[in-house]
Scaffold this active site. Structure first.
Site, PDB file in Angstrom:
ATOM      1  N   HIS B 333       1.780   0.739  -1.526  1.00  0.00           N
ATOM      2  CA  HIS B 333       0.795   1.720  -1.064  1.00  0.00           C
ATOM      3  C   HIS B 333       0.023   2.356  -2.211  1.00  0.00           C
ATOM      4  O   HIS B 333      -1.080   2.852  -2.008  1.00  0.00           O
ATOM      5  CB  HIS B 333       1.487   2.813  -0.246  1.00  0.00           C
ATOM      6  CG  HIS B 333       1.954   2.332   1.087  1.00  0.00           C
ATOM      7  ND1 HIS B 333       3.189   1.756   1.279  1.00  0.00           N
ATOM      8  CD2 HIS B 333       1.344   2.313   2.299  1.00  0.00           C
ATOM      9  CE1 HIS B 333       3.318   1.425   2.555  1.00  0.00           C
ATOM     10  NE2 HIS B 333       2.223   1.739   3.193  1.00  0.00           N
ATOM     11  N   GLY B 334       0.605   2.387  -3.401  1.00  0.00           N
ATOM     12  CA  GLY B 334      -0.125   2.988  -4.511  1.00  0.00           C
ATOM     13  C   GLY B 334       0.740   3.124  -5.739  1.00  0.00           C
ATOM     14  O   GLY B 334       1.978   3.129  -5.656  1.00  0.00           O
TER      15      GLY B 334
END
Lengths: 294, 473
Positions: B333-334
């Site tokens: 996701h990041g």
């Protein structure tokens, strides 16, 4: 049960869409205007909406979230409006002002934030010729009426009593050191000098337009905590602001600094806002008297 | 007042791209749809969809089209080589795609884009490129393509245009659902207007827009107060409220996006996988992951958990595999500690659940009493962990958490309206909690009116426009 045909489904769906929409438009057009209900960062929309829907005031204060803390009930002048745009700038507020047919007689401009420029979307939405009137959101309006009924705002007399009570109380002893330290670090880390210079020039242009239309313009800066006044960012902003606009247009606020508090580090708390509002009003009256002298 | 933080790791195109909620997209989709079924274009439907998808992706972020082309052409070339010799070229293909993802997603961990770089203009240009929108999703499509199509010697090699379409089909390009190559490629054939399931497509699209515009965008106005430093002005009880509101918001936002994507897919004759199945009525954490972002969960299970050994490596090996998959799922996701913490904590919950309950069927014991309690616990834990999603800066997330357990004495507290919070959350609550049987007998008659009413409500009560949350991934 018989399966429903696509055509019939879409017709019924269209009816389900059209009938409530028609009823809504009818009620929204004929019914009372919903009071503003800021529920987040759209406070600027509400403030601008209120300004553009109402009569033009005699006096207006424009600025950022700093100015938004100075509520209208803190001032004695009945025909005064505060156009403080949370997350916005004086430039945006002034663009909206000059984009409309009539201007207030006196315009007070907050000069604390020069790094932020114009918000074109807001300006477009609220200037004459733009489609400023939009139908209210029904759920939000219903809640606004409900909240207004539940927590009716104080009338002028009650507001006066609240203001007096706050002034009689001791200044808050809330410890805001952690916030001030954080902001001081940020404000000393870098100074957006190019933006400050550019926006000061934009302000100068707007002020010339306003003065050319006959309104008086004054400037003011709201105070910071001592540590922040000395920060690189605050000093750069003050220096540029005073270099751009001549001294006789500045309202010099003589404030009891020991009584002022900034709950979140930069924004004045309620009591301090009242103190500052009273001083602003005093200085404005002095200027008004000077202007009337032959 | 705080100044804006660095935004280098946010994908370009979030602000200036063509999103499902923009009027530009409405015109684009209508024109493509009209052309798609016109008799003259019918033989070139796949090519039209590829060109349209390129236009969709390039709108507002033209500089990423070459990167997309390199990703697709590179994957296609490696696919052909891997069909000939899987043992060598499959790992190369996977490494190529993971390399792309790692470069764009994690490079900002190692340098500051504002600082002077190498001096070589091309290298500096690449290093300064922001995160391309949708890269996490199309890289997973590429890997699925490479793995699925090289499993069997008898697999037919797809042509380049079909490969392009599978990877960049515009409804699913930016935020999924992550479609398996085996599921999508067989659907590529000529489509006819008469076969379009208009009602089904309309239901998906209207539901999607309703959840995005009415629920997610309105709740976003409130959950904006969860951002740093605004949350410091929020009352303690409102901090709790905001956590649950964000839980509803992120569901409505992502479910809304996926529903629109599925509906659009149907309009063009493609059935995309369902991505959500009422995740907030899950009675266990494993059930939650079989109901939330299903396409990502099944992708991670198929291409990561099972190749790692799944649950075939004993108890400790299984727990380790779960932790690896969830940790990497978080990082997908990041590039932030907060996402890693989020994934890891979900991994811990899954491991604990497995260790405590083992293979007991959690759905059978004391169904009517215990299940609602378990649903409440799972929802509570999942919601608490969303804090790490909302606040990718770990310090901010921890400060928020700590603020939930201390009284806020800040005199300038923000105001939230519970009535408004309830009214904007209601669709998610009703969708999850209303008994299915209650609607079944009369559903057919009322259903079209209900969709019409939802459309009316989203027209007049849409919240201020915001990007889809999953665009940033």
């Amino acid at each position: 049960m018989e399966p429903i045909s696509a055509q019939s489904w879409f017709v019924k769906c269209g009816l389900g869409l059209a009938l409530p929409l028609l009823a809504y438009v009818a009620i929204a057009t004929a019914g009372p205007k919903a009071p503003p209900l800021p529920t987040g960062r759209d406070g600027a929309l509400e403030v601008l909406d209120r300004y553009t829907q109402g009569p033009i005031p005699d006096i207006i204060l424009v600025g950022s979230s700093f100015t938004a803390r100075l509520k209208e009930e803190y001032f004695d002048a009945p025909n005064l409006r505060v156009l403080g745009l949370a997350g916005g700038s004086s430039i945006t507020a002034l663009e909206v002002l000059v984009g409309r047919e009539r201007l207030p007689k006196i315009v007070l401009i907050e000069m604390n934030i020069l790094e932020r420029g114009e918000d074109p979307a807001l300006v477009q939405r609220f200037t004459d010729g733009a489609n400023a009137s939009t139908l209210p959101r029904p759920i939000k309006s219903a809640v606004a009426f409900y909240e207004r009924w539940l927590h009716a705002p104080p009338d002028r007399r009650q507001a006066g009593a609240i203001v007096a009570a706050l002034l009689q109380a001791q200044p808050s002893n809330f410890d805001n050191r952690v916030y001030v330290d954080r902001i001081r670090r940020e404000w000393n880390a870098s100074v957006p000098a190019a933006e400050i210079t550019k926006n000061a020039a934009a302000l100068e242009r707007l002020v010339r337009q306003i003065e050319a239309r006959g309104s008086l313009v004054y400037f003011y800066s709201l105070p910071y905590a001592e540590d922040l006044e000395a920060s690189a960012y605050a000093r750069a902003t003050t220096k540029t602001a005073h270099a751009t606009f001549k001294n006789d247009q500045w309202l010099r606020l003589e404030l009891p600094l020991h009584e002022l508090r900034w709950a979140d580090g930069v924004h004045l708390d309620e009591r301090s806002s009242i103190v500052v509002a009273e001083e602003l009003q005093k200085q404005l009256l002095l200027r008004n008297d000077e202007a009337r002298r032959p | 007042m705080t100044k804006r933080g660095p935004t280098a790791s946010r994908p370009l195109g979030i602000e200036n791209g063509m999103t499902f909620t923009s009027w530009q997209f409405g015109i684009f989709a209508a024109v493509v749809f009209a052309l798609y079924y016109s008799p003259a274009i019918r033989p070139f439907q796949v090519q039209l969809l590829v060109l349209s998808s390129l236009f969709f992706y390039g709108y507002g972020q033209l500089e990423f089209l070459p990167m997309l082309a390199v990703a697709v052409l590179g994957t296609y070339l490696l696919l052909i080589l891997a069909i000939r010799d899987r043992s060598i070229w499959l790992p190369v293909g996977i490494a190529f795609n993971l390399g792309l993802l790692a470069f764009f997603k994690y490079k900002f961990l190692f340098f500051d884009p504002a600082a002077p770089l190498t001096g070589a203009s091309l290298v500096d240009f690449l290093l300064r490129l922001p995160l391309p929108i949708g890269i996490s999703f199309f890289v997973f499509h590429n890997i699925s393509l490479l793995v699925d199509l090289t499993k069997s010697d008898e697999t037919q090699r797809p042509d380049l245009t079909s490969t392009f379409l599978y990877i960049i089909f515009f409804p699913q390009l930016v935020s999924g659902p992550i479609t398996r190559a085996q599921m999508f490629l067989p659907q590529i054939r000529q489509k006819f207007f008469a076969d379009v399931p208009f009602v089904e497509a309309a239901k998906w699209i209207l539901t999607g827009y309703f959840f995005k515009l009415y629920v997610a965008n309105n709740l976003n106005e409130m959950t904006a107060y969860m951002d740093f430093p605004l949350f410091e002005t929020v009352r303690t009880q409102d901090k709790w409220l905001l956590v649950f509101l964000y839980s509803y918001q992120i569901y409505a936002d992502f479910f809304g996006y996926t529903a629109i994507a599925i509906g659009l897919g149907l309009l063009f004759g493609y059935r995309l996988p369902v991505n959500f199945n009422l995740p907030y009525v899950s009675a266990s954490f494993s059930e939650f992951w079989s109901r939330w972002h299903i396409s990502l969960s099944s992708w991670l299970r198929t291409y990561l958990y099972i190749p790692l050994g799944g649950n075939r490596r004993g108890t400790v090996g299984t727990y380790l595999n779960i932790m690896i998959v969830m940790g990497l799922g978080g990082l997908w996701h990041g590039a932030a500690l907060s996402y890693l913490a989020w994934g890891t904590m979900h991994g811990v919950l899954l491991v604990l659940e497995r260790a405590i309950f083992g293979n007991v069927d959690l759905n059978r014991r004391g169904e009517t009493i215990v299940r609602p309690a378990r649903i409440g616990i799972v929802f509570f834990c999942v919601s608490m962990l969303w804090i790490f999603f909302k606040l990718p800066n770990l310090d901010h997330a921890l400060a928020y958490l700590s603020g939930m357990f201390t009284v806020n004495i800040n005199p300038n507290q923000a105001k939230l309206f519970n009535s408004l919070a309830l009214l904007y959350s209601l669709p998610v609550i009703i969708q999850h909690l209303a008994p299915r049987s209650l609607f079944e007998p009369s559903r057919r008659k009322v259903e079209p009116y209900l969709y019409g009413l939802m459309t009316a409500l989203m027209c007049v009560e849409a919240g201020p426009s915001t990007s889809f949350i999953y665009f940033q991934f």
